[in-house]
Design an enzyme around this catalytic site. Structure first.
Site, mmCIF file in Angstrom:
data_model
loop_
_atom_site.group_PDB
_atom_site.id
_atom_site.type_symbol
_atom_site.label_atom_id
_atom_site.label_comp_id
_atom_site.label_asym_id
_atom_site.label_seq_id
_atom_site.Cartn_x
_atom_site.Cartn_y
_atom_site.Cartn_z
ATOM 1 N N ASP A 214 47.583 1.962 26.707
ATOM 2 C CA ASP A 214 48.840 1.862 25.956
ATOM 3 C C ASP A 214 48.618 1.612 24.461
ATOM 4 O OD1 ASP A 214 50.194 2.043 28.469
ATOM 5 O OD2 ASP A 214 49.685 -0.063 28.780
ATOM 6 N N LYS B 269 47.710 6.496 22.282
ATOM 7 C CA LYS B 269 46.849 7.698 22.214
ATOM 8 C C LYS B 269 47.677 8.973 22.153
ATOM 9 C CE LYS B 269 44.876 6.354 26.032
ATOM 10 N NZ LYS B 269 45.297 4.957 26.154
ATOM 11 N N GLY C 94 50.683 6.993 30.913
ATOM 12 C CA GLY C 94 52.023 7.338 30.439
ATOM 13 C C GLY C 94 52.023 7.384 28.926
ATOM 14 N N HIS C 95 52.411 8.511 28.378
ATOM 15 C CA HIS C 95 52.461 8.642 26.919
ATOM 16 C C HIS C 95 53.886 8.920 26.489
ATOM 17 C CE1 HIS C 95 48.100 10.223 27.243
ATOM 18 N NE2 HIS C 95 48.120 8.919 27.086
ATOM 19 N N GLN D 204 44.218 5.615 29.895
ATOM 20 C CA GLN D 204 43.947 4.176 30.028
ATOM 21 C C GLN D 204 43.103 3.714 28.827
ATOM 22 O OE1 GLN D 204 43.203 6.108 33.241
ATOM 23 N NE2 GLN D 204 45.407 5.925 33.333
HETATM 24 P P1 IMP Z 1 45.525 1.974 38.837
HETATM 25 O O1 IMP Z 1 44.914 2.812 37.785
HETATM 26 O O2 IMP Z 1 46.939 2.377 39.184
HETATM 27 O O3 IMP Z 1 44.664 1.846 40.056
HETATM 28 O O4 IMP Z 1 45.687 0.470 38.265
HETATM 29 C C1 IMP Z 1 44.556 -0.342 37.972
HETATM 30 C C2 IMP Z 1 44.808 -1.196 36.734
HETATM 31 O O5 IMP Z 1 44.867 -0.360 35.586
HETATM 32 C C3 IMP Z 1 46.137 -1.955 36.752
HETATM 33 O O6 IMP Z 1 45.963 -3.171 36.056
HETATM 34 C C4 IMP Z 1 47.069 -1.056 35.963
HETATM 35 O O7 IMP Z 1 48.142 -1.757 35.393
HETATM 36 C C5 IMP Z 1 46.105 -0.532 34.906
HETATM 37 N N1 IMP Z 1 46.489 0.781 34.360
HETATM 38 C C6 IMP Z 1 46.349 1.977 34.946
HETATM 39 N N2 IMP Z 1 46.771 2.952 34.128
HETATM 40 C C7 IMP Z 1 47.165 2.366 32.996
HETATM 41 C C8 IMP Z 1 47.684 2.862 31.760
HETATM 42 O O8 IMP Z 1 47.842 4.067 31.528
HETATM 43 N N3 IMP Z 1 47.994 1.925 30.813
HETATM 44 C C9 IMP Z 1 47.786 0.601 31.015
HETATM 45 N N4 IMP Z 1 47.297 0.094 32.141
HETATM 46 C C10 IMP Z 1 46.992 0.968 33.134
#
Ligand code: IMP
Length: 417
Positions: free
Chosen positions: A12, A15, A39-40, A218
């Site tokens: 977040d 990007k 999510g962008h 991420q």
């Molecule tokens: P997962 O990727 O859904 O398995 O989540 C694993 C961890 O990564 C959790 O703490 C999510 O909140 C975090 N996470 C996954 N994708 C994002 C992102 O795009 N932005 C921020 N945190 C993320």
């Protein structure tokens, strides 16, 4: 030179906006890991684009490619593409035939995994099935996009998946896998996607001498190997995964992106977290609510100890700072420069228990004065002194230049330094 845009914190960082901004000068924009957990939000000319899988370069009409390191939820992708086409009618988006799919049972398994973890050990995933889909990839069970054209391969893989997962699904009160339903679903999605699926060689041959922008998802602190395991995502987010996740073996330089403060969604250590009214203020002013899950993000001061670790992990050559405007009105702005008085040049963030005992005090922070409204800032020369001091301090600490400053969600609220 090809460029990699990498988030240096916990995701977040903005990007999407920077990929949109920079993609003007590139021919191809490539995603190489993650899925629709990303999510962008990109705002251009008063239009808001909310993207999860489509690279932000598509807004400028650039050719986009999702590489083999991505996990793709076909249902989500088809819906996202349909809604994107309402704004940009003819995007060119290719999908590597090696991409592994996220199916309904992965989402169920994600929820089951979380439900059996207790209290603080819950990861707080996005529940999009990311972890279980990558588990199937390394467990050699994944259904790949290339399998969709072969009923024999699909039948055999689905039978194996059903034998393996039905006992778990049933144990946790979920429906067993309905083979006919899955086959029907996959054949429908194949019709929607078949024209976008390509072999990796096609990209390598067609874009041999073109400029490529790699879009990370991420952030480095959520990297499966470099982040604070187990509170990480299930893919390698750092730039060295690019040749694997994209199947494009070209050199690139990393531009690391970070916010002027820090946020984290989900559980896991966050040394500079502010569980107070300043943290709440950052969340409100910065709209720090997850694009994917709508969860309120945890907020804290910019952490240079963590940022230095990310910069090294990504071999970062230049930096972009985002959301400096969120701090405009704070009387005092802080940066975390040490943990318990130690500079920790080489702390290992992959071990979450090292971070658990960190309790920062005043001496761990460098303090800066308020810089106020940034709307009159047209270039770096016109930036307020307090902001320039803040930027200088970060550059000196990290020994890497900040070349882009973003001070609002709009494409125009960006200056080059
Ligand atoms: P997962 O990727 O859904 O398995 O989540 C694993 C961890 O990564 C959790 O703490 C999510 O909140 C975090 N996470 C996954 N994708 C994002 C992102 O795009 N932005 C921020 N945190 C993320």
């Amino acid at each position: 030179m090809n460029k990699a845009i990498i988030g240096l914190q916990w995701g977040d960082e903005g990007k999407g906006k920077i990929v949109d901004y920079l993609s003007e000068n590139y021919d191809l924009v490539v995603r190489y890991q993650g899925g629709n957990n990303a999510g962008h939000t990109v705002i251009v000319d008063d239009l808001t684009y909310k993207l999860n899988l489509i690279p932000s370069g598509a807004i400028r009409g650039k050719v986009c490619f999702l590489g083999q390191g991505v996990v793709l939820d076909p249902d989500h992708f088809v819906t996202e593409l349909k809604s994107f086409k309402e704004k940009i009618p003819n995007p060119t988006i290719y999908l590597s035939s090696n991409i592994s799919l996220i199916l309904d049972y992965h989402k169920k398994l994600d929820k089951i995994n979380e439900s059996i973890l207790e209290g603080n050990s819950k990861i707080g995933t996005t529940a999009k099935g990311i972890g279980p889909a990558y588990q199937d990839k390394v467990g050699r069970k994944s259904i790949k996009l290339s399998d969709l054209s072969s009923t024999d391969i699909l039948d055999s893989k689905l039978n194996n998946i059903k034998s393996f997962y039905d006992p778990i699904l049933v144990k946790y009160n979920e429906q067993p896998i309905d083979l006919d339903e899955y086959k029907k679903f996959l054949s429908e999605k194949y019709k929607d996607l078949q024209d976008l699926i390509i072999d990796n060689n096609f990209i390598n041959n067609t874009y041999e001498n073109k400029k490529i922008l790699f879009e990370g998802a991420q952030g480095a602190m959520l990297d499966l190997d470099y982040g604070s395991y187990p509170f990480v995502t299930s893919s390698n987010t750092i730039s060295s995964y690019i040749p694997i996740g994209s199947a494009i073996n070209k050199s690139y330089e990393t531009l690391g992106i970070f916010k002027a403060y820090a946020t984290r969604v989900g559980n896991g250590p966050f040394p500079s977290e502010l569980s107070n009214e300043i943290g709440d203020y950052m969340a409100e002013k910065g709209f720090e609510y997850g694009t994917v899950t709508k969860r309120k993000r945890r907020c804290g001061w910019l952490d240079l100890v963590a940022l230095k670790y990310s910069c090294v992990a990504n071999n970062t050559k230049e930096l972009c700072i985002t959301k400096v405007d969120v701090l405009n009105d704070l009387e005092e702005i802080r940066i975390c420069k040490s943990y318990n008085g130690k500079l920790y040049d080489q702390i290992n963030f992959a071990s979450s228990n090292i971070l658990e005992n960190i309790d920062l005090d005043d001496s761990d922070f460098k303090k800066f004065k308020k810089w106020g409204d940034l709307t009159p800032m047209k270039d770096y020369k016109s930036a307020p002194d307090a902001l320039r001091n803040f930027i200088d301090y970060i550059e000196n600490y990290l020994d890497i230049p900040i070349t882009i400053i973003s001070f609002g969600p709009d494409r125009n609220e960006t200056i080059l330094k």
